[in-house]
Scaffold this motif. Structure first.
Motif, short mmCIF file in Angstrom:
data_model
loop_
_atom_site.label_atom_id
_atom_site.label_comp_id
_atom_site.label_asym_id
_atom_site.label_seq_id
_atom_site.Cartn_x
_atom_site.Cartn_y
_atom_site.Cartn_z
N ILE B 172 48.16 12.79 59.47
CA ILE B 172 48.81 13.99 59.25
C ILE B 172 48.96 15.21 60.39
N LYS B 173 50.09 15.30 60.72
CA LYS B 173 50.36 16.51 62.00
C LYS B 173 50.04 17.87 61.14
N PHE B 174 49.21 18.40 61.74
CA PHE B 174 48.93 19.79 61.30
C PHE B 174 50.25 20.83 61.61
N GLU B 175 50.87 21.12 60.14
CA GLU B 175 51.86 21.62 60.03
C GLU B 175 51.58 23.24 60.20
N GLY B 176 52.45 24.02 60.76
CA GLY B 176 52.53 25.24 61.17
C GLY B 176 51.72 26.12 60.17
N GLY B 177 50.68 26.67 60.38
CA GLY B 177 49.70 27.59 59.52
C GLY B 177 49.17 26.90 58.56
N LYS B 178 49.31 25.54 58.27
CA LYS B 178 48.65 25.05 57.10
C LYS B 178 47.38 24.38 57.52
N ALA B 179 46.15 24.86 56.95
CA ALA B 179 44.71 24.64 57.54
C ALA B 179 44.59 23.16 57.01
N PRO B 180 43.90 22.33 57.94
CA PRO B 180 43.50 20.96 57.49
C PRO B 180 42.67 21.14 56.22
N GLY B 181 41.71 21.72 55.96
CA GLY B 181 41.05 22.30 54.82
C GLY B 181 42.05 22.24 53.70
N ARG B 182 42.97 22.65 53.84
CA ARG B 182 44.14 22.72 52.76
C ARG B 182 44.63 21.39 52.40
N ILE B 183 45.08 20.70 53.59
CA ILE B 183 45.69 19.59 53.41
C ILE B 183 44.69 18.65 52.18
N VAL B 184 43.56 18.68 52.75
CA VAL B 184 42.48 17.73 52.01
C VAL B 184 42.41 18.16 50.77
N GLU B 185 42.36 19.50 50.54
CA GLU B 185 42.44 20.28 49.41
C GLU B 185 43.44 19.49 48.23
N GLU B 186 44.66 19.65 48.82
CA GLU B 186 45.76 19.27 48.03
C GLU B 186 45.84 17.70 47.67
N LEU B 187 45.37 16.83 48.71
CA LEU B 187 45.21 15.54 48.32
C LEU B 187 44.00 15.16 47.26
#
Lengths: 214, 340
Positions: B172-187
């Motif tokens: 998953i490409k880092f979207e602008g401003g979205k922290a990687p931790g946030r991506i993991v948290e949502e999934l």
């Protein structure tokens, strides 16, 4: 079981003092951690309870005093063990003379050496986990993070953590204390092993964050 | 003395941040401009180039928004370390130029100390046990006799770094401003099944490299669904962090816990620590989201604390310190307290 008195609520377990078949015992009950999901929690609890009781026994074979284990209940993550009369080394260190401190840390170093020689690493060698009895013996407690291994890496980490614990808690005389530990350790493990472990500790420290010598 | 303003520059890694804070602790501006790599992690030279490109713009913008004039400034602070050399040097150069041009004193700030101090300023914590978690650091620290002592830390990679690499492996490409931790948290919120992963706690220290390797292997095998892997990964990593924090809390007997650093924004980690604090009757503080990631405000505020205690650095001696450890720094502004 008769009435129990909570004597210590640690991070890992609660310790209850109680009378168990006319013996003064400590009941160490690992606490279920609400922050952990049950699957992970159960695995960790059972693994550590089992390992702790087994390794406490092995330590005795190696000549290191540990509380006698009377009863293990894996279902409830509980170990019933001997109550040791004495004081935590952490509590009494400040009242000691430099000579006494050197003596006690040399002795601790010897005991750590004996554990390592028997393939045991304690995993949490802080001065809270060492009790000085009235007779002057040192008893190691809390083998909850211990491991059976002959790896220099694990031994190095064991001593590195001990060094760090001494530095953060007893920073005023950390250097002399750790030197005494190594002297004691050398008595059991020999010069070569100490040199090897010191290299390992240096390597472990270099692996850490932001070390100027790297 | 209490009527000054400090401009702080943060540039230890991918963020170039400028903050302006009054000597009373009022935050006037917090401007940040992040370097976003095309692919992979932070390339130090590219990040430094980015910082050099945006430095003028960010400083101007910060001054404009703070509604104060450059002549109102009393002090310039910069992150002197630890961090990536090229990035640090870029921020330092900007700070030195400002200090020389405006004829102001300069203070070099330790980035880790700044994360703790901004936490204390914004939450009201006074003597906390701090869990500082970010892309570059994973530290459990508390103040004892003049310094922030380190009770536990990672033996290899930082938890934020572990999250970053894991997310890159997710594809998953880092979207602008979205922290990687946030991506993991949502999934992870959609995951249900726990897959056992290496759980490595050594006393109060931690290791994340084994966890990362195992989690990435799971992704590559493609036998488990991504949500479950994220769930297991997050549960394991945060349980480890919470365990060492609890152990340090029992050991130090502090009455407050402060969560700071970029990973502090994760709500699952916050929830876990909150439970521990309730059980130990400790108050729990989390740094507000806008000050959890790297920012210039924390540098400015720590610069003020240092300056008020007579700490400044002459420009000719203001070399950056890429490996400056938290526990090397004297912090005379913290009230003297001894253990027990």
């Amino acid at each position: 079981m008769k009435k129990e008195v909570l004597i210590k609520k640690g991070a890992e377990a609660s310790l209850y003092l109680q009378n168990w078949h006319n013996r003064k015992v400590i009941m160490k009950k690992r606490l279920s951690k609400k922050y952990r999901i049950p699957e992970l929690d159960k695995t960790i609890q059972a693994q550590r309870t089992k390992r702790e009781s087994q390794i406490m026994h092995k330590a005795k074979e190696a000549g290191v005093s540990t509380p006698i284990v009377y009863f293990v209940d894996l279902q409830n993550s509980t170990i019933v063990m001997e109550y040791i009369e004495g004081k935590q080394v952490k509590q009494i260190l400040n009242e000691m003379s430099p000579n006494e401190r050197t003596k006690i840390f040399t002795c601790i170093g010897e005991l750590v050496g004996k554990l390592h020689a028997a393939g045991i690493v304690h995993g949490d060698l802080t001065t809270s986990n060492m009790i000085l009895t009235q007779k002057g013996d040192i008893v190691f407690i809390d083998f909850g993070l211990s491991e059976q291994t002959w790896e220099v890496e694990a031994r190095g980490v064991d001593l590195h953590l001990m060094k760090r614990a001494i530095m953060s808690t007893h920073f005023m005389y950390a250097d002399e204390c750790f030197k005494a530990v190594l002297d004691g350790y050398q008595k059991v493990m020999g010069k070569k092993a100490v040199a090897e472990i010191l290299d390992k500790i240096a390597e472990i420290e270099r692996r850490g964050r932001y070390i100027t010598e790297r | 003395m209490s009527n000054g303003y400090c401009l702080g520059i943060e540039s230890t890694a991918d963020d170039f941040g400028v903050g302006i804070v009054s000597f009373k602790g009022e935050i006037l501006t917090n401007i940040n401009n992040s370097y976003i790599p095309e692919k992979g992690g932070i390339h130090p030279r590219e990040a430094a180039r980015h910082h050099a490109d945006v430095a003028g713009k960010v400083i101007t913008e910060a001054l404009k928004r703070s509604k104060i004039e450059p002549k109102d400034l009393t002090l310039i602070a910069f992150s002197q370390g630890p961090g990536l050399g090229p990035c640090l040097r870029t921020g330092a150069t900007a700070a030195r130029s400002l200090a020389l041009y405006l004829n102001l004193p300069l203070v070099g700030v330790n980035h880790c100390v700044a994360h703790i101090e901004i936490g204390k300023l914004t939450t009201g914590a006074t003597d906390p046990l701090t869990l500082y978690v970010s892309g570059g650091n994973t530290i459990v620290s508390a103040y004892e006799l003049g310094k922030y002592r380190i009770f536990g830390e990672t033996l290899d990679i930082a938890v934020g770094n572990c999250l970053d690499v894991f997310v890159r492996e997710l594809g998953i490409k880092f979207e602008g401003g979205k922290a990687p931790g946030r991506i993991v948290e949502e999934l992870a919120a959609k995951g249900k099944k726990y897959i056992p992963l290496p759980y490595t706690v050594k006393g109060m220290d931690l290791s994340f490299s084994g966890l990362l390797t195992a989690a990435v292997s799971l992704l590559k095998e493609k036998k488990c669904n991504i949500e479950d892997v994220c769930f297991s990964f997050q549960e394991t990593a945060f349980s480890m962090l919470t365990e060492v924090t609890e152990r340090a809390l029992a050991h130090t007997e502090k009455k407050e816990v402060l969560l700071t650093g970029g990973v502090a924004a994760n709500s699952r980690l916050q929830a876990m620590l909150k439970i521990v604090c309730e059980e130990h009757n400790a108050r729990f503080f989390v740094v507000p989201k806008e000050y959890s990631a790297d920012n210039g405000v924390m540098i400015a505020w720590t610069g003020i604390l240092s300056y008020l205690h007579g700490i400044t650095v002459p420009v000719e001696k203001s070399f950056v310190r890429t490996k400056w450890r938290l526990d090397e720094v004297e912090v005379p502004w913290v009230e003297k307290r001894s253990l027990n």
